[in-house]
Design an enzyme around this catalytic site. Sequence first.
Site, short mmCIF file in Angstrom:
data_model
loop_
_atom_site.label_atom_id
_atom_site.label_comp_id
_atom_site.label_asym_id
_atom_site.label_seq_id
_atom_site.Cartn_x
_atom_site.Cartn_y
_atom_site.Cartn_z
N LYS A 153 0.83 -1.09 0.07
CA LYS A 153 0.20 0.06 -0.14
C LYS A 153 0.98 1.22 0.10
O LYS A 153 2.28 1.20 0.26
CB LYS A 153 -0.91 0.10 1.04
CG LYS A 153 -0.07 0.05 2.40
CD LYS A 153 -1.10 -0.24 3.66
CE LYS A 153 -0.35 0.04 5.03
NZ LYS A 153 -0.91 -0.78 5.99
N TYR A 174 17.75 30.62 9.04
CA TYR A 174 16.86 31.51 9.66
C TYR A 174 16.54 31.42 10.94
O TYR A 174 16.68 30.31 11.70
CB TYR A 174 15.36 30.99 9.08
CG TYR A 174 15.28 31.15 7.62
CD1 TYR A 174 15.19 32.36 6.95
CD2 TYR A 174 14.97 29.96 6.70
CE1 TYR A 174 15.34 32.31 5.29
CE2 TYR A 174 15.03 30.06 5.33
CZ TYR A 174 15.02 31.18 4.57
OH TYR A 174 14.98 31.21 3.28
#
Length: 398
Positions: free
Chosen positions: A53, A291
Amino acid sequence: MTLFADVTGSADAHRPDLPAGLPVTRINLGNLRRNWLFLSSLAKDCQPMGVIKSDAYGHGLEAVARALLDAGCRNLAVGGVAEGVILRKFLGDTGQEISVLSLLGAQSPEDAASAVAHRITPLVASAGQAAQVSAAWSGPDPLPVAIKVDTGLARLGFRAHEMQECITALRSLANLRPAMLLSHLAFADNPARDESVSGQAERFLAAYAAMRAFWPDIALSLANSACHLARDIHLGSLPPQVSRIGFALYGGNPFSGTAREHLGRALLPVMEAAAPVLGVHDLARGQSVSYGGIFTAGKDMRIAVVGAGYADGLSRLLSGKGQVCIRGERCPRIGNLCMQMHMVDVGRVPGAARGDAAYLLGGEGPGAISMWDIAGEWGTIPYEVFTALGRNPRRYQS
Ligand SMILES: *Cc1c(COP(=O)(O)O)cnc(C)c1O
């Protein structure tokens, strides 16, 4: 019933045709086949089923299916019906004798019609789902379906105490034939919760007894990877059953770090992921990086910029956590992880240079990053690591 039917415009393809990011995932199909052979050697009395899956847990539906079929697998389980249709198209005539089970089953009349058209065995987890599948089938013989019973996970399935209602509903739909009874375990990977597994197995056996009175040939399927590996402990009281094996196929040892670790020691890793080093530079003592400046150099140091970020499936939760493997050495992540890049300390790799491979998962030597290392730093399980990193372009190794 179509969700978001009012949304206009075309749907994204499964893999949008845009320039890919920089990380690449490598899939070792030889190890996948070896894992299959090892896992099927454990069970003389049953045919294991390969669970593929979600694009084979991020390893690639088609390549994984073909490798498993090469290794002798004849039963596959996909997620939704649509994934089964894709698989059937890949397999074409070569897949005639392969059974394909949809673990989610049909979710609409259209889904039910395509399951029937492509010989995908639908999972049936409710009376409504049974009626939908029944309405889609007009063949001469009853259509084989897989009945899901909930024995304790409290997810999909007929509740174990409602088997009589389940049987009544199924008997009223004479064009369906319950060919398999299945249930899913909540604690099979936790040796401290064996009593939960045996409770589920008991409820499963009771449901089986009730179903067998009407469908004597119904097959059983309870085990996942963990239960299959610990079959001597968990499956003794059960007649031969089909194991639905996902994680272990991809090299995951569900008992890693527990007293049962040895049961999965033979499993081999299948996925590696690496991104290029985009540049190497010095960071002076007191300088911060990326950042927000969550990391400031406590001494002069040398750092590398790695071309993988959260847009590539590498969670921002890995900011300042864990390591990559460059030239066999562990290089710690520093600063906030960005959309397509992050920074690492390469103090231990004096020769580190632009173009080096930085392994996010895998790598050479003792510095290699295991699926448990990265999952632990990320705060998740290897299953999620595989599906996230597997969305990058994949290269296959036979
Ligand atoms: C995913 C899944 C499995 C496979 O579980 P693993 O732990 O990966 O072996 C089996 N059965 C069902 C219903 C599943 O959804």
